[in-house]
Design a protein around this motif. Structure first.
Motif, PDB file in Angstrom:
ATOM      1  N   LYS A 285       1.007  -1.216   0.019  1.00 45.30           N
ATOM      2  CA  LYS A 285       0.078  -0.057   0.057  1.00 45.30           C
ATOM      3  C   LYS A 285       0.899   1.237   0.132  1.00 45.30           C
ATOM      4  CE  LYS A 285      -3.903  -2.210   2.502  1.00 45.30           C
ATOM      5  NZ  LYS A 285      -4.584  -2.354   3.946  1.00 45.30           N
ATOM      6  N   ALA A 286       2.027   1.305   0.923  1.00 44.14           N
ATOM      7  CA  ALA A 286       2.786   2.457   0.807  1.00 44.14           C
ATOM      8  C   ALA A 286       3.456   2.671  -0.561  1.00 44.14           C
ATOM      9  CB  ALA A 286       4.017   2.242   1.705  1.00 44.14           C
ATOM     10  N   LEU A 287       3.926   1.516  -1.184  1.00 33.18           N
ATOM     11  CA  LEU A 287       4.514   1.875  -2.496  1.00 33.18           C
ATOM     12  C   LEU A 287       3.509   2.318  -3.467  1.00 33.18           C
ATOM     13  CD1 LEU A 287       6.844  -1.522  -2.717  1.00 33.18           C
ATOM     14  CD2 LEU A 287       7.266   0.848  -2.483  1.00 33.18           C
ATOM     15  N   GLU A 288       2.505   1.916  -3.416  1.00 36.83           N
ATOM     16  CA  GLU A 288       1.226   2.172  -4.415  1.00 36.83           C
ATOM     17  C   GLU A 288       0.940   3.611  -4.261  1.00 36.83           C
ATOM     18  OE1 GLU A 288      -1.129  -2.071  -5.043  1.00 36.83           O
ATOM     19  OE2 GLU A 288      -2.058  -0.642  -3.516  1.00 36.83           O
ATOM     20  N   GLU A 289       0.809   3.998  -2.818  1.00 38.73           N
ATOM     21  CA  GLU A 289       0.566   5.513  -2.783  1.00 38.73           C
ATOM     22  C   GLU A 289       1.638   6.372  -3.110  1.00 38.73           C
ATOM     23  OE1 GLU A 289      -2.148   6.981  -1.744  1.00 38.73           O
ATOM     24  OE2 GLU A 289      -3.128   5.193  -1.300  1.00 38.73           O
ATOM     25  N   ALA A 290       2.890   5.796  -3.069  1.00 40.12           N
ATOM     26  CA  ALA A 290       4.045   6.772  -3.323  1.00 40.12           C
ATOM     27  C   ALA A 290       3.975   6.748  -5.080  1.00 40.12           C
ATOM     28  CB  ALA A 290       5.172   6.000  -2.926  1.00 40.12           C
ATOM     29  N   GLU A 291       3.674   5.872  -5.631  1.00 44.20           N
ATOM     30  CA  GLU A 291       3.652   5.659  -7.203  1.00 44.20           C
ATOM     31  C   GLU A 291       2.291   6.564  -7.586  1.00 44.20           C
ATOM     32  OE1 GLU A 291       2.795   2.567 -10.848  1.00 44.20           O
ATOM     33  OE2 GLU A 291       1.849   1.971  -8.838  1.00 44.20           O
ATOM     34  N   ARG A 292       1.204   6.822  -6.861  1.00 44.35           N
ATOM     35  CA  ARG A 292       0.310   7.816  -7.381  1.00 44.35           C
ATOM     36  C   ARG A 292       0.698   9.233  -7.014  1.00 44.35           C
ATOM     37  NH1 ARG A 292      -2.983   4.011  -4.018  1.00 44.35           N
ATOM     38  NH2 ARG A 292      -4.054   2.428  -5.697  1.00 44.35           N
ATOM     39  N   ALA A 293       1.610   9.203  -5.873  1.00 43.76           N
ATOM     40  CA  ALA A 293       2.061  10.694  -5.495  1.00 43.76           C
ATOM     41  C   ALA A 293       3.253  11.139  -6.840  1.00 43.76           C
ATOM     42  CB  ALA A 293       2.969  10.696  -4.171  1.00 43.76           C
ATOM     43  N   THR A 294       3.898  10.186  -7.211  1.00 39.29           N
ATOM     44  CA  THR A 294       4.826  10.769  -8.357  1.00 39.29           C
ATOM     45  C   THR A 294       4.147  10.807  -9.419  1.00 39.29           C
ATOM     46  OG1 THR A 294       5.094   8.124  -8.819  1.00 39.29           O
ATOM     47  CG2 THR A 294       6.785   9.367  -7.375  1.00 39.29           C
ATOM     48  N   ALA A 295       2.733  10.071  -9.850  1.00 35.72           N
ATOM     49  CA  ALA A 295       1.990  10.635 -11.211  1.00 35.72           C
ATOM     50  C   ALA A 295       1.664  12.040 -10.761  1.00 35.72           C
ATOM     51  CB  ALA A 295       1.039   9.537 -11.024  1.00 35.72           C
ATOM     52  N   TYR A 296       1.103  12.246  -9.819  1.00 37.57           N
ATOM     53  CA  TYR A 296       0.616  13.847  -9.700  1.00 37.57           C
ATOM     54  C   TYR A 296       1.838  14.740  -9.702  1.00 37.57           C
ATOM     55  CZ  TYR A 296      -4.164  12.284  -8.926  1.00 37.57           C
ATOM     56  OH  TYR A 296      -5.640  11.687  -8.827  1.00 37.57           O
ATOM     57  N   LYS A 297       2.817  14.364  -9.198  1.00 37.69           N
ATOM     58  CA  LYS A 297       4.165  15.328  -9.477  1.00 37.69           C
ATOM     59  C   LYS A 297       4.281  15.497 -10.887  1.00 37.69           C
ATOM     60  CE  LYS A 297       8.626  16.242  -7.345  1.00 37.69           C
ATOM     61  NZ  LYS A 297       9.072  16.386  -8.521  1.00 37.69           N
ATOM     62  N   ALA A 298       4.415  14.257 -11.628  1.00 31.10           N
ATOM     63  CA  ALA A 298       4.549  14.521 -12.994  1.00 31.10           C
ATOM     64  C   ALA A 298       3.766  15.394 -13.560  1.00 31.10           C
ATOM     65  CB  ALA A 298       4.629  13.237 -13.495  1.00 31.10           C
ATOM     66  N   LYS A 299       2.405  15.308 -13.295  1.00 30.95           N
ATOM     67  CA  LYS A 299       1.456  16.411 -13.797  1.00 30.95           C
ATOM     68  C   LYS A 299       1.846  17.941 -13.768  1.00 30.95           C
ATOM     69  CE  LYS A 299      -2.601  12.992 -14.168  1.00 30.95           C
ATOM     70  NZ  LYS A 299      -3.731  12.666 -13.656  1.00 30.95           N
ATOM     71  N   MET A 300       2.026  17.893 -12.258  1.00 30.67           N
ATOM     72  CA  MET A 300       2.459  19.173 -11.650  1.00 30.67           C
ATOM     73  C   MET A 300       3.521  19.625 -12.435  1.00 30.67           C
ATOM     74  SD  MET A 300       3.502  20.318  -7.758  1.00 30.67           S
ATOM     75  CE  MET A 300       5.165  19.455  -8.072  1.00 30.67           C
ATOM     76  N   ASP A 301       4.527  19.047 -12.580  1.00 32.01           N
ATOM     77  CA  ASP A 301       5.790  19.623 -13.518  1.00 32.01           C
ATOM     78  C   ASP A 301       5.209  20.046 -14.653  1.00 32.01           C
ATOM     79  OD1 ASP A 301       7.400  19.262 -11.183  1.00 32.01           O
ATOM     80  OD2 ASP A 301       7.948  17.132 -11.663  1.00 32.01           O
ATOM     81  N   ARG A 302       4.452  19.056 -15.388  1.00 31.14           N
ATOM     82  CA  ARG A 302       4.106  19.281 -16.704  1.00 31.14           C
ATOM     83  C   ARG A 302       3.209  20.535 -16.879  1.00 31.14           C
ATOM     84  NH1 ARG A 302       2.295  14.677 -17.454  1.00 31.14           N
ATOM     85  NH2 ARG A 302       0.006  15.036 -17.511  1.00 31.14           N
ATOM     86  N   ASN A 303       2.313  20.677 -15.994  1.00 26.56           N
ATOM     87  CA  ASN A 303       1.321  22.052 -16.028  1.00 26.56           C
ATOM     88  C   ASN A 303       2.159  23.486 -15.621  1.00 26.56           C
ATOM     89  OD1 ASN A 303      -0.718  20.284 -16.779  1.00 26.56           O
ATOM     90  ND2 ASN A 303      -1.338  20.074 -14.487  1.00 26.56           N
ATOM     91  N   HIS A 304       3.498  23.385 -15.555  1.00 22.88           N
ATOM     92  CA  HIS A 304       4.098  24.464 -15.294  1.00 22.88           C
ATOM     93  C   HIS A 304       4.041  25.541 -16.363  1.00 22.88           C
ATOM     94  CE1 HIS A 304       7.229  27.403 -13.638  1.00 22.88           C
ATOM     95  NE2 HIS A 304       8.002  27.245 -14.776  1.00 22.88           N
ATOM     96  N   THR A 305       3.830  25.212 -17.436  1.00 18.16           N
ATOM     97  CA  THR A 305       3.787  25.833 -18.765  1.00 18.16           C
ATOM     98  C   THR A 305       2.163  26.430 -18.930  1.00 18.16           C
ATOM     99  OG1 THR A 305       3.724  24.045 -20.213  1.00 18.16           O
ATOM    100  CG2 THR A 305       5.706  24.884 -19.928  1.00 18.16           C
ATOM    101  N   VAL A 306       1.308  25.829 -18.341  1.00 20.16           N
ATOM    102  CA  VAL A 306      -0.090  26.141 -18.613  1.00 20.16           C
ATOM    103  C   VAL A 306      -0.252  27.771 -17.956  1.00 20.16           C
ATOM    104  CG1 VAL A 306      -2.524  25.790 -17.897  1.00 20.16           C
ATOM    105  CG2 VAL A 306      -0.715  23.865 -18.420  1.00 20.16           C
ATOM    106  N   PRO A 307      -0.716  28.759 -18.289  1.00 24.31           N
ATOM    107  CA  PRO A 307      -1.105  30.004 -17.975  1.00 24.31           C
ATOM    108  C   PRO A 307      -1.844  30.183 -16.670  1.00 24.31           C
ATOM    109  CG  PRO A 307      -2.068  29.733 -20.261  1.00 24.31           C
ATOM    110  CD  PRO A 307      -1.571  28.329 -19.843  1.00 24.31           C
ATOM    111  N   LYS A 308      -1.248  31.183 -15.977  1.00 28.60           N
ATOM    112  CA  LYS A 308      -1.680  31.262 -14.549  1.00 28.60           C
ATOM    113  C   LYS A 308      -2.250  32.784 -14.593  1.00 28.60           C
ATOM    114  CE  LYS A 308       1.325  28.008 -13.706  1.00 28.60           C
ATOM    115  NZ  LYS A 308       2.321  27.346 -14.560  1.00 28.60           N
ATOM    116  N   VAL A 309      -3.407  32.804 -13.829  1.00 29.13           N
ATOM    117  CA  VAL A 309      -4.179  33.868 -13.751  1.00 29.13           C
ATOM    118  C   VAL A 309      -4.308  34.481 -12.270  1.00 29.13           C
ATOM    119  CG1 VAL A 309      -6.652  34.944 -14.045  1.00 29.13           C
ATOM    120  CG2 VAL A 309      -5.586  33.398 -15.358  1.00 29.13           C
ATOM    121  N   ALA A 310      -4.021  35.772 -12.174  1.00 26.48           N
ATOM    122  CA  ALA A 310      -3.828  36.125 -10.429  1.00 26.48           C
ATOM    123  C   ALA A 310      -4.490  37.563 -10.506  1.00 26.48           C
ATOM    124  CB  ALA A 310      -2.395  36.378 -10.314  1.00 26.48           C
ATOM    125  N   LEU A 311      -4.966  38.289  -9.537  1.00 30.75           N
ATOM    126  CA  LEU A 311      -5.453  39.582  -9.354  1.00 30.75           C
ATOM    127  C   LEU A 311      -4.456  40.177  -8.368  1.00 30.75           C
ATOM    128  CD1 LEU A 311      -9.034  40.351  -8.586  1.00 30.75           C
ATOM    129  CD2 LEU A 311      -7.483  40.991  -6.682  1.00 30.75           C
TER     130      LEU A 311
END
Length: 456
Positions: A285-311
Motif C-alpha cells: 500500500k505504501a508503494l502504491e500510494e508513493a506511485e500515485r504521488a509521483t504521477a501527480y507530481k509529474a502532472k504538476m511539473d508538466r503543467n508549469h507551462t499552463v497560463p496562470k491567472v492572478a488578481l
C-alpha cells in the motif's frame, strides 16, 4: 520434576498446539501485549515516520495556501536631494495659462496687463523630496494552471504512503518483539528441562553414593556423575547468559525496566493458524500510494507551462506625498504564460514518471517475495507440527529407555554411562519438543505478517 508429571504436561501442551485455535489478539499473552504497545510507543523509526507524515500534511496546506489572497502592509520613508519639478519653460507655460484663465474669468481683455493685486498659485512639484508612504497590496492567484491542485494531490498520496510505511514498520517491530519474547519463553522451557535433568542426576548421585558405601560401586561412577553435573551446569550457565541477553534486547525494544522483564515467565503457547484470507500488505500500500504521488507530481511539473491567472490590488493610505502620476489605488487581473522554459518542465515530469516506474517495479518485486514468504511460512508451520509429533514419540521412547536402563543399573545390569546417555537422550528430546513449539509460533507469526493480518 518427576517423569510422569512431565509426561502429562507435555501431552497437555501438545493438545493445545494441535487443537483449533482462537484469534491472535485473544491468544497473545497479556504481558506480551503490554510489551508490544511499549515497543510501538518507544520506536524512533515510527516517530520519525509520523513526523514525515506531518510534513506531508504541511505540504498539502502549503499547496492549498496558493489560492488564498496574500495581503501585505507596506510603509516607507524616502528623502530625495531635492523636489522633483517641471522645467522652467513648462512652469512659465503653466503660469501664463493660469493668468489667461484668470483674465478671462474677470473679463479683462486678452491684451491688457495682468493686475498686480491678484495672487497666482505656484506650480505643484511633481514629487516632494520628503516621501512618506503607507499602503496595502493584495495578491490573489485565481488559477494556477492545475499546478497547485496536482501538488495537493501528490502531497495527500505521499502522506498516505508514509502512514502505510509506518504501519509496516509497526508490523516489523511487533514480529521482532514476539520472536524475542518467544526466545525468552524457549529459554525458560529449556531451564525447566534442565531442572528435570538435575533432579534425575541428584537421584543418581544418591544411588551411587549408597552403592559405594555398600561396596557395590566405585569412585569412577561418582566421577561420571560429577562430570555430568558439571556439563549440566555449563548448559544452565549458557541458558542463563542467553536469558540475560534476551532481556537486554527486550529492554532496548520496549524501554521496559529490566526488573520487570526479569520477572516475566513467558510460556510457549500456540497461536491461531486457521485458514486466513490474505490482505494487501502495508508495504504494498505504501508503494502504491508513493506511485500515485509521483504521477501527480509529474502532472504538476508538466503543467508549469499552463497560463496562470492572478488578481493584483493596491491602495495608498496617504495622499500627501504621492507624486502627480501616482494613483491612490488600482486593481487588475493579470495572466502569466511561460511559453518555453528551456525544457525544464518536460524533463522534471519525465523524471517523476521514471520514479513512478521504479515504484511499480518495487511493487511487483514485493508481491513476489510476499507470495514466496507465505508459502514458506505455511510449510514451516506444517513442519513444526510434524516435528512436535516426532519429538513427542522420541520423548516417550527416551522415557521408557531411561526407566529401563535405570532399573537395570540398579540391578547391576547396566553401567552408569548407559544411564547418563539415556538421560541425555531424554533431555535432547525435550529440547526438540520445545524448539518445535517455538518454530510453530514463529511460523504462525510470519504467516500472519506475510498475509498482512497483524493489524497493530
Amino acid at each position: 520434576m518427576k517423569i510422569n508429571s512431565l509426561k502429562i504436561s507435555i501431552l497437555c501442551f501438545l493438545y493445545a498446539v494441535l487443537a483449533p485455535l482462537p484469534s491472535l489478539a485473544q491468544e497473545l499473552d497479556p504481558a506480551l501485549e503490554i510489551l508490544i504497545q511499549k515497543g510501538l510507543e518507544k520506536s524512533r523509526s515510527i516517530n520519525i515516520n509520523q513526523l514525515n507524515a506531518q510534513q506531508a500534511q504541511v505540504d498539502q496546506n502549503l499547496a492549498k495556501a496558493v489560492f488564498l489572497p496574500k495581503i501585505t502592509l507596506n510603509g516607507s520613508y524616502t528623502r530625495l536631494n531635492d523636489n522633483i519639478t517641471f522645467d522652467d519653460d513648462t512652469q512659465n507655460l503653466l503660469i501664463a495659462t493660469q493668468k489667461l484663465l484668470i483674465k478671462e474669468a474677470a473679463g479683462i481683455p486678452f491684451n491688457a496687463s495682468f493686475p498686480a493685486n491678484i495672487p497666482l498659485q505656484e506650480v505643484n512639484h511633481l514629487q516632494n523630496k520628503n516621501i512618506l508612504k503607507s499602503s496595502v497590496d493584495v495578491d490573489w492567484v485565481l488559477f494556477s494552471g492545475f499546478e497547485a491542485t496536482n501538488a495537493i494531490k501528490a502531497a495527500r498520496h505521499k502522506e498516505a504512503s508514509l502512514n502505510y510505511a509506518g504501519m509496516a514498520e509497526k508490523d516489523r517491530i511487533v514480529v521482532n518483539i514476539i520472536e524475542t519474547y518467544d526466545k525468552l519463553a524457549l529459554v525458560n522451557a529449556s531451564e525447566q528441562v534442565l531442572a528435570a535433568s538435575e533432579d534425575y542426576l541428584r537421584d543418581q548421585e544418591y544411588f551411587v553414593k549408597k552403592a559405594i558405601e555398600n561396596g557395590l560401586g566405585t569412585p569412577i561412577h561418582r566421577k561420571r556423575i560429577e562430570l555430568a553435573q558439571q556439563q549440566l551446569a555449563a548448559r544452565q550457565l549458557e541458558f542463563s547468559h542467553n536469558k540475560t541477553l534476551l532481556i537486554e534486547v527486550l529492554q532496548q525494544l520496549t524501554g521496559e525496566e529490566k526488573e520487570i522483564l526479569q520477572a516475566l515467565a513467558p510460556n510457549l503457547t500456540a497461536l491461531p493458524s486457521n485458514e486466513m484470507a490474505t490482505e494487501k500488505r502495508n508495504e504494498i500500500k505504501a508503494l502504491e500510494e508513493a506511485e500515485r504521488a509521483t504521477a501527480y507530481k509529474a502532472k504538476m511539473d508538466r503543467n508549469h507551462t499552463v497560463p496562470k491567472v492572478a488578481l493584483k490590488g493596491h491602495y495608498e493610505f496617504r495622499e500627501n506625498d504621492l507624486s502627480l502620476f501616482d494613483p491612490r489605488w488600482y486593481a487588475g487581473v493579470g495572466i502569466k504564460w511561460t511559453l518555453f522554459d528551456g525544457g525544464q518542465s518536460r524533463l522534471k515530469s519525465q523524471k517523476s514518471k521514471l520514479e513512478g516506474e521504479k515504484y511499480r517495479e518495487q511493487i511487483q518485486e514485493a508481491e513476489e517475495l510476499i507470495a514466496l514468504s507465505i508459502v514458506k511460512a505455511e510449510l514451516s508451520y506444517e513442519a513444526s507440527l510434524q516435528n512436535s509429533r516426532i519429538a513427542q514419540k522420541e520423548i516417550e521412547l527416551a522415557e521408557a529407555t531411561f526407566e529401563l536402563v535405570n532399573k537395570q543399573h540398579k540391578n547391576d545390569l547396566a553401567s552408569i554411562t548407559e544411564v547418563l546417555d539415556a538421560l541425555k537422550d531424554l533431555e535432547r528430546a525435550n529440547f526438540q519438543l520445545q524448539e518445535s513449539y517455538f518454530g510453530q509460533r514463529r511460523a504462525v507469526t510470519t504467516l500472519l505478517h506475510a498475509k498482512g493480518l497483524l493489524n497493530y
